[in-house]
Design a protein around this motif. Sequence first.
Motif, short mmCIF file in Angstrom:
data_model
loop_
_atom_site.label_atom_id
_atom_site.label_comp_id
_atom_site.label_asym_id
_atom_site.label_seq_id
_atom_site.Cartn_x
_atom_site.Cartn_y
_atom_site.Cartn_z
N UNK A 35 0.82 -1.21 0.00
CA UNK A 35 0.00 0.00 0.00
C UNK A 35 0.85 1.26 0.00
N UNK A 36 2.02 1.19 0.56
CA UNK A 36 2.89 2.36 0.64
C UNK A 36 3.73 2.60 -0.60
N UNK A 37 3.61 1.75 -1.59
CA UNK A 37 4.40 1.86 -2.82
C UNK A 37 3.62 2.66 -3.86
N UNK A 38 4.09 3.86 -4.18
CA UNK A 38 3.35 4.74 -5.09
C UNK A 38 3.30 4.22 -6.53
N UNK A 39 4.08 3.19 -6.84
CA UNK A 39 4.00 2.59 -8.18
C UNK A 39 2.68 1.85 -8.39
N UNK A 40 1.94 1.60 -7.29
CA UNK A 40 0.66 0.89 -7.38
C UNK A 40 -0.53 1.85 -7.33
N UNK A 41 -0.27 3.13 -7.37
CA UNK A 41 -1.36 4.11 -7.30
C UNK A 41 -2.31 3.88 -8.48
N UNK A 42 -3.60 3.82 -8.19
CA UNK A 42 -4.61 3.60 -9.23
C UNK A 42 -4.90 2.14 -9.49
N UNK A 43 -4.16 1.25 -8.86
CA UNK A 43 -4.39 -0.19 -9.06
C UNK A 43 -5.51 -0.67 -8.15
N UNK A 44 -6.34 -1.56 -8.67
CA UNK A 44 -7.30 -2.28 -7.85
C UNK A 44 -6.56 -3.43 -7.18
N UNK A 45 -7.21 -4.05 -6.18
CA UNK A 45 -6.55 -5.14 -5.48
C UNK A 45 -7.52 -6.27 -5.17
N UNK A 77 -8.17 6.77 -3.96
CA UNK A 77 -9.53 6.59 -3.42
C UNK A 77 -10.53 6.15 -4.49
N UNK A 78 -10.16 6.24 -5.76
CA UNK A 78 -11.05 5.78 -6.83
C UNK A 78 -10.82 4.31 -7.19
N UNK A 79 -9.87 3.66 -6.54
CA UNK A 79 -9.60 2.25 -6.81
C UNK A 79 -10.49 1.37 -5.92
N UNK A 108 -11.84 7.05 0.87
CA UNK A 108 -11.00 5.87 0.67
C UNK A 108 -11.59 4.97 -0.41
N UNK A 109 -10.80 4.03 -0.85
CA UNK A 109 -11.23 3.16 -1.94
C UNK A 109 -12.37 2.24 -1.50
N UNK A 110 -13.12 1.80 -2.48
CA UNK A 110 -14.26 0.91 -2.23
C UNK A 110 -13.77 -0.45 -1.80
N UNK A 111 -14.50 -1.07 -0.88
CA UNK A 111 -14.16 -2.40 -0.39
C UNK A 111 -15.42 -3.26 -0.39
N UNK A 112 -15.31 -4.45 -0.98
CA UNK A 112 -16.40 -5.41 -0.99
C UNK A 112 -15.84 -6.80 -0.70
N UNK A 113 -16.66 -7.64 -0.08
CA UNK A 113 -16.29 -9.03 0.17
C UNK A 113 -17.03 -9.93 -0.82
#
Length: 126
Positions: A35-45, A77-79, A108-113
Amino acid sequence: MPINNTINLEERIVYSTCTGVMREEDFDHYIKAVWGDDRHYGFNELFDTVQADWDEFYFGYLFTVAEAASKLNTLDPNSKLAWVVLEGKQKELTDFYKSAKSMIEVRSRSLQAFYSKEEAMQWLKE
């Protein structure tokens, strides 16, 4: 580390898989490394909890995780963050984390289970 990560640059998705007995320090390392790696900005998870043992994991620590995430400018926050869970404690942990996030006044980004990777991937790609 029981949270293994694979980054797919083409799909712009971080694949995280939990294995073994989950402990609070696993999340400390995970937040810093992924999460702290800015190279992943905009990535979904896709965060797969199914293979891990959550019996000893303390629910209250998720407040710390939510607070740490809220301070990061490396999370878009859009991821989206999709947790793949089993019914029971894994689903309860996800619901608890969603509640913890909602108490912190930051976008913050959307979270779903989800109960399957296929459903989670469909949501992530929408």
